[in-house]
Design a protein around this motif. Structure first.
Motif, short mmCIF file in Angstrom:
data_model
loop_
_atom_site.label_atom_id
_atom_site.label_comp_id
_atom_site.label_asym_id
_atom_site.label_seq_id
_atom_site.Cartn_x
_atom_site.Cartn_y
_atom_site.Cartn_z
N UNK A 236 0.82 -1.21 0.00
CA UNK A 236 0.00 0.00 0.00
C UNK A 236 0.86 1.26 0.00
N UNK A 237 1.87 1.27 0.87
CA UNK A 237 2.69 2.47 1.03
C UNK A 237 3.57 2.70 -0.20
N UNK A 238 4.15 1.64 -0.75
CA UNK A 238 5.00 1.80 -1.92
C UNK A 238 4.19 2.26 -3.13
N UNK A 239 2.95 1.78 -3.26
CA UNK A 239 2.10 2.24 -4.36
C UNK A 239 1.88 3.75 -4.27
N UNK A 240 1.63 4.23 -3.04
CA UNK A 240 1.43 5.67 -2.85
C UNK A 240 2.71 6.45 -3.14
N UNK A 241 3.85 5.90 -2.71
CA UNK A 241 5.12 6.59 -2.93
C UNK A 241 5.43 6.70 -4.42
N UNK A 242 5.30 5.59 -5.15
CA UNK A 242 5.62 5.61 -6.58
C UNK A 242 4.62 6.44 -7.37
N UNK A 243 3.38 6.50 -6.90
CA UNK A 243 2.39 7.34 -7.58
C UNK A 243 2.76 8.81 -7.48
N UNK A 244 3.47 9.17 -6.41
CA UNK A 244 3.89 10.57 -6.25
C UNK A 244 5.06 10.92 -7.17
N UNK A 245 5.78 9.92 -7.65
CA UNK A 245 6.93 10.17 -8.51
C UNK A 245 8.22 10.45 -7.77
N UNK A 246 8.16 10.56 -6.45
CA UNK A 246 9.35 10.93 -5.68
C UNK A 246 10.46 9.87 -5.77
N UNK A 247 10.17 8.57 -5.58
CA UNK A 247 11.25 7.58 -5.69
C UNK A 247 11.93 7.61 -7.06
N UNK A 248 11.13 7.76 -8.13
CA UNK A 248 11.71 7.79 -9.48
C UNK A 248 12.66 8.97 -9.63
N UNK A 249 12.25 10.14 -9.12
CA UNK A 249 13.11 11.32 -9.23
C UNK A 249 14.41 11.14 -8.45
N UNK A 250 14.29 10.63 -7.21
CA UNK A 250 15.47 10.48 -6.37
C UNK A 250 16.41 9.42 -6.90
N UNK A 251 15.86 8.33 -7.41
CA UNK A 251 16.72 7.27 -7.96
C UNK A 251 17.39 7.73 -9.24
N UNK A 252 16.69 8.48 -10.06
CA UNK A 252 17.29 9.02 -11.29
C UNK A 252 18.44 9.95 -10.95
N UNK A 253 18.25 10.78 -9.92
CA UNK A 253 19.32 11.67 -9.48
C UNK A 253 20.53 10.89 -8.99
N UNK A 254 20.26 9.84 -8.19
CA UNK A 254 21.35 9.01 -7.66
C UNK A 254 22.12 8.33 -8.79
N UNK A 255 21.40 7.75 -9.74
CA UNK A 255 22.05 7.04 -10.84
C UNK A 255 22.85 8.00 -11.72
N UNK A 256 22.32 9.23 -11.90
CA UNK A 256 23.04 10.24 -12.69
C UNK A 256 24.34 10.63 -12.01
N UNK A 257 24.29 10.83 -10.69
CA UNK A 257 25.49 11.23 -9.95
C UNK A 257 26.52 10.10 -9.94
N UNK A 258 26.04 8.87 -9.85
CA UNK A 258 26.96 7.72 -9.82
C UNK A 258 27.65 7.55 -11.18
N UNK A 259 26.96 7.96 -12.24
CA UNK A 259 27.53 7.78 -13.59
C UNK A 259 28.59 8.83 -13.92
N UNK A 260 28.69 9.88 -13.12
CA UNK A 260 29.65 10.95 -13.42
C UNK A 260 31.09 10.45 -13.28
#
Length: 260
Positions: A236-260
């Motif tokens: 239930x909680x993860x569905x709400x979190x992913x619906x907000x888009x926040x995990x996707x944004x934070x993970x994209x930022x993390x992966x971008x920084x790691x790729x530098x």
């Protein structure tokens, strides 16, 4: 066997009566994928059914025990595909139960970083041996991911106050603090972690197997309902979190920084 290219990502070795299962993705700090977890469950079942195995040691190759979920895989989850999201959480439920359902003693050789679901996995072992330089914690919130099964895994060891601190701050603690808090059973020098875990497992394997199995069965009963509740809440909680888009944004930022 599960492979990435030519690399076998989970290894099984024997040390007398002890099965040593090693997460073997050191270049990724043993962060796991769904395929890797499936192979791990297979090996846990094999060890559980092998009459020659009396105990199991869980460890990681290189400088980490397990950094948790590979965020590159998690980032591909479609927030609108609730079945896929639920299946991902169910996969961890099955993994955790594969450890809990073992009637044989388990010892985690925490050789380095144990974070996120890797940290939770380590806490499922009956005993945990590590070193002062190990790092343990629950940093999901830093990637926009709620820590739900993490609360369940920490609660009976840390209590409410410390569980809240770990879940909300994402802080990692070193081995000395982990031992003081009960997250590690014992500290040894870094180069002795695996050997000490195997020695401890051999001692456990020499105990009367019936008494050990019945004792573990009772411990399992005390955790089973709480895990079921945690998994349902996580969906239930993860569905709400992913619906907000926040995990996707934070993970994209993390992966971008790691790729530098």
């Amino acid at each position: 066997m599960t492979c990435e290219g030519t690399l076998v990502t989970v290894l099984l070795d024997r040390e007398g009566p002890v099965a040593v299962i090693t997460l073997n993705r050191p270049e990724k700090l043993n962060a796991w994928t769904a395929e890797m977890r499936e192979r791990l469950m297979e090996l846990l079942r094999e060890a559980g059914s092998d009459p020659e195995v009396g105990a199991v040691v869980l460890t990681g190759a290189g400088r980490a025990f397990c950094a948790g979920q590979d965020l590159g895989e998690t980032a591909t989850i479609d927030p609108d595909d609730h079945a896929a999201s639920d299946a991902w959480i169910d996969g961890f439920d099955r993994l955790y139960r594969a450890v809990l359902d073992l009637d044989k003693p388990t010892v985690a050789a925490v050789n380095g970083v144990a974070a996120g679901s890797g940290f939770q996995f380590a806490l499922l072992a009956d005993l945990r041996i590590g070193h002062a330089g190990a790092r343990m914690g629950q940093p999901e919130v830093l990637s926009g991911i709620p820590s739900i099964t993490g609360i369940w895994a920490m609660w009976h060891i840390l209590g409410r106050a410390r569980t809240t601190e770990f879940a909300l701050t994402g802080r990692l603690v070193d081995g000395d603090e982990a031992a003081r808090l009960g997250l590690l059973t014992r500290l040894v020098p870094q180069e002795e972690v695996l050997a000490a875990a195997v020695a401890q497992a051999k001692e456990l394997a020499a105990l009367p197997a019936g008494a050990v199995a019945l004792t573990k069965g009772r411990l399992r009963e005390l955790e089973r309902e709480a895990l079921t509740d945690a998994v349902a809440a996580a969906k239930t909680v993860h569905a709400a979190a992913y619906a907000s888009g926040e995990p996707q944004r934070e993970m994209a930022r993390f992966l971008k920084e790691r790729a530098k």
